[in-house]
Motif scaffolding. Structure first.
Motif, PDB file in Angstrom:
ATOM      1  N   VAL A   1       0.878  -1.167   0.000  1.00 51.46           N
ATOM      2  CA  VAL A   1       0.000   0.000   0.000  1.00 51.46           C
ATOM      3  C   VAL A   1       0.912   1.211   0.000  1.00 51.46           C
ATOM      4  CG1 VAL A   1      -1.932   1.162   1.131  1.00 51.46           C
ATOM      5  CG2 VAL A   1      -1.584  -1.303   1.487  1.00 51.46           C
ATOM      6  N   ASP A   2       0.852   2.027  -1.071  1.00 51.58           N
ATOM      7  CA  ASP A   2       1.759   3.162  -1.113  1.00 51.58           C
ATOM      8  C   ASP A   2       1.133   4.377  -0.442  1.00 51.58           C
ATOM      9  OD1 ASP A   2       0.119   4.488  -2.965  1.00 51.58           O
ATOM     10  OD2 ASP A   2       1.297   3.834  -4.682  1.00 51.58           O
ATOM     11  N   ASP A   3       1.895   5.469  -0.400  1.00 53.64           N
ATOM     12  CA  ASP A   3       1.460   6.626   0.368  1.00 53.64           C
ATOM     13  C   ASP A   3       0.265   7.324  -0.261  1.00 53.64           C
ATOM     14  OD1 ASP A   3       3.032   7.404  -1.773  1.00 53.64           O
ATOM     15  OD2 ASP A   3       3.644   9.266  -0.808  1.00 53.64           O
ATOM     16  N   ALA A   4      -0.112   6.939  -1.475  1.00 54.16           N
ATOM     17  CA  ALA A   4      -1.300   7.508  -2.103  1.00 54.16           C
ATOM     18  C   ALA A   4      -2.494   6.573  -2.015  1.00 54.16           C
ATOM     19  CB  ALA A   4      -1.002   7.826  -3.571  1.00 54.16           C
ATOM     20  N   GLY A   5      -2.295   5.355  -1.506  1.00 47.48           N
ATOM     21  CA  GLY A   5      -3.398   4.431  -1.332  1.00 47.48           C
ATOM     22  C   GLY A   5      -3.489   3.343  -2.372  1.00 47.48           C
ATOM     23  N   ALA A   6      -2.625   3.368  -3.405  1.00 46.43           N
ATOM     24  CA  ALA A   6      -2.674   2.332  -4.429  1.00 46.43           C
ATOM     25  C   ALA A   6      -2.172   1.010  -3.861  1.00 46.43           C
ATOM     26  CB  ALA A   6      -1.834   2.738  -5.640  1.00 46.43           C
ATOM     27  N   LEU A   7      -2.863  -0.088  -4.189  1.00 50.90           N
ATOM     28  CA  LEU A   7      -2.487  -1.422  -3.730  1.00 50.90           C
ATOM     29  C   LEU A   7      -1.914  -2.224  -4.885  1.00 50.90           C
ATOM     30  CD1 LEU A   7      -5.248  -0.571  -1.973  1.00 50.90           C
ATOM     31  CD2 LEU A   7      -4.755  -2.790  -0.963  1.00 50.90           C
ATOM     32  N   HIS A   8      -0.836  -2.954  -4.618  1.00 53.49           N
ATOM     33  CA  HIS A   8      -0.204  -3.799  -5.617  1.00 53.49           C
ATOM     34  C   HIS A   8       0.086  -5.162  -5.004  1.00 53.49           C
ATOM     35  CE1 HIS A   8       0.699  -0.608  -8.627  1.00 53.49           C
ATOM     36  NE2 HIS A   8       0.729   0.158  -7.558  1.00 53.49           N
TER      37      HIS A   8
ATOM     38  N   VAL B   1      -3.155   8.642   1.670  1.00 52.71           N
ATOM     39  CA  VAL B   1      -3.607   7.817   2.781  1.00 52.71           C
ATOM     40  C   VAL B   1      -2.596   7.767   3.917  1.00 52.71           C
ATOM     41  CG1 VAL B   1      -4.320   5.503   3.417  1.00 52.71           C
ATOM     42  CG2 VAL B   1      -5.000   6.461   1.224  1.00 52.71           C
ATOM     43  N   LEU B   2      -1.348   7.526   3.582  1.00 56.64           N
ATOM     44  CA  LEU B   2      -0.352   7.378   4.637  1.00 56.64           C
ATOM     45  C   LEU B   2       0.228   8.713   5.072  1.00 56.64           C
ATOM     46  CD1 LEU B   2       1.500   4.191   3.413  1.00 56.64           C
ATOM     47  CD2 LEU B   2      -0.622   4.409   4.696  1.00 56.64           C
TER      48      LEU B   2
END
Length: 521
Positions: A112-119, A178-179
């Motif tokens: 989960v990156d600092d923008a909220g994208a999940l990979h 998000v983060l």
């Protein structure tokens, strides 16, 4: 555990017993936390509570457990280091090592990156034992690799792209960080058993067995009272024959990974109520397995439920449901495929891959799952947990290398046999309409999801082509080889990039309700 500093070189840095990172070109810190979701974790992902709660429930339902959480902060290393990467670099790979738990346990990483994208990240293929590299060799393995348990490791390669500063998207009013810290990632280390006590071993037929259990065929009622997930009435051939005798009916057909409730649950209740009144209550939905079997198999089952005398149908479909609907509308009657039972009058395609989607190709399936996972987490609409559980199940199978049991996904490949056959088939007498979107990733979470290199607006999967994050925009209604396409502009509702409508958020939009009520008048 206290945070461990990262040195920006090719040196492997231990962050805790059995866990290590290699971050060439990036300095920062990593903190290894034990166990599953905690209050601290929740605080870290504040703003995604609903989506993450649904994802946690889906992981549990799929028997996937979180064993570690790595809180990672990255920033480009100063110029002149051993990697040769400049201080302005914004992309690269980091390598995570985790203990190899042996041949009975599958392992995944979800970032989960600092923008909220999940990979989703799959383990790197096992390689023969290699010698540890010198400090100037960025591409060589940093330690021997073991194929099994007993002290070996599994490696995951994770893009370390640093997100843009918040000011980049502040003017849009839709940014979602998000983060809250540029260059921060959460790495969820996940494990699951490779043999399910009911479904058997994860492999070629695992998704089929899972769908038999969790996505059984059904023709169900779809009323304002039950369409969002309440217990529904299961129609039988007798009840459908009774409906057919009363007049035309409206059928909803969902897309890949989904169900009727999940696919159309965001449709406003007043819209569905108006449609029910218009069709005299003759509104129902087709639940079906969508990953392991192709649309022709779906249609054969449905035709077996329809009355021999036939039924007049209007259809609203979403995503892969459009291919199911086209088989129903366009296939000439034949032994085992008595399509005369379905007299399709009008068909509304919602983001249907009528010309395929490259995300269905084997090389891009994980990217498709990434996009849908992120969309459902960032913008949950309706009951998303059941869709997320299907996505998690497919990731497990892809990680095991079992792509042959995914015929439902293969049906959407642009150059695939199934789609070529459909687009070369017989023209249908039905009236066709389409809803499509050209989505622009103005939201930071989705910028991170489709980013390629340092260009955060470049979608490396679709290239320059407009898309809704899953399906090419023009592929819904433009030329595809079929004589029924392209559709006239008056039969197409097209969302522009500034409107922010993605593949999974079509049916909550007021314009869609207006067009449905106009087209199905």
């Amino acid at each position: 555990m206290a945070a461990t500093l990262l040195n920006g070189t090719n040196q492997t840095v231990s962050i805790g017993p059995g866990y290590a990172l290699r971050t060439p070109g990036f300095t920062g810190a990593a903190e290894l936390r034990a166990g599953g979701t905690t209050a601290t974790t929740r605080a870290s992902v504040r703003g995604l509570d609903q989506g993450m709660d649904a994802l946690d429930a889906a992981l549990a339902a799929a028997d996937v457990s979180q064993v570690r959480l790595i809180d990672l902060t990255l920033k480009p290393a100063a110029a002149g280091g051993t990697t040769g990467r400049s201080a302005g670099a914004a992309a690269g790979d980091i390598e995570l090592e985790v203990p190899d738990l042996g041949d009975d346990t599958g392992q995944l990483v979800l970032s989960v990156d600092d923008a909220g994208a999940l990979h989703w990240h799959l383990p790197e293929p096992a390689t023969p034992t290699a010698t540890a590299p010198s400090s100037g060799s960025p591409s060589a393995p940093s330690a021997p690799v073991s194929r099994g348990g007993g002290g070996g490791v599994k490696r995951f390669r994770i893009p370390a792209q640093v997100a843009p500063p918040p000011a980049l998207a502040s003017d849009s009013g839709t940014q979602r960080s998000v983060l809250g810290l540029v260059g921060r990632k959460l790495l969820k280390v996940l494990v699951y058993p490779l043999t399910d006590p009911v479904l058997g071993a994860v492999g070629e037929h695992f998704v089929g067995r899972w769908e038999d259990k969790n996505r059984p065929y059904a023709v169900r009622s779809f009323t304002p009272q039950d369409y969002q997930g309440a217990p529904a009435v299961r129609h039988t051939p007798d009840t459908l024959a009774a409906l057919a005798a009363q007049g035309p009916a409206l059928l909803f057909v969902h897309g890949t990974f989904s169900t009727s409730s999940a696919g159309f649950g965001a449709l406003p209740s007043p819209t569905l109520d108006a449609l029910h009144q218009r069709y005299g209550g003759r509104v129902f939905a087709f639940d079906h397995p969508s990953v392991s079997v192709d649309p022709e198999a779906n249609v054969r089952w449905l035709l077996g439920q329809l009355p021999p005398g036939g039924i007049d149908l209007d259809i609203v479909c979403h995503s892969r449901g459009g291919l199911v609907s086209r088989v129903l509308a366009e296939t000439p009657p034949a032994p085992g495929m008595d399509t005369a039972r379905a007299r399709v009058r009008r068909l509304v395609f919602g983001a249907a891959p009528n010309n395929g989607t490259v995300l269905a190709d084997p090389d891009h399936m994980v990217a498709m799952v990434d996009r849908l996972t992120t969309l459902l987490a960032l913008f949950p609409t309706g009951p998303v947990t059941e869709t997320l559980e299907a996505l998690v199940t497919v990731v497990k199978v892809i990680a095991h290398g079992a792509l042959k049991g995914l015929d439902g996904l293969a049906s959407m490949r642009p150059q695939g046999e199934f789609l070529g056959r459909v687009n070369a088939g017989t023209a249908a007498p039905a009236d066709y309409f389409a809803i499509a979107s050209n989505y622009s990733a103005i939201d930071t979470g989705l910028r991170g999801l489709v980013a390629g290199g340092t260009d955060l607006l470049l979608d490396t999967v679709f290239g320059e082509a407009g898309n809704d994050l899953v399906v090419p925009t023009e592929g819904v209604f433009q030329t595809n080889g079929s004589s029924r396409f392209p559709l006239d502009a008056g039969r197409v509702l097209l969302f522009e990039p500034r409107e922010g409508v993605s593949h999974t958020t079509l049916f909550q939009n007021e314009k869609v309700s207006q067009r449905l009520l106009a087209w199905l008048a």
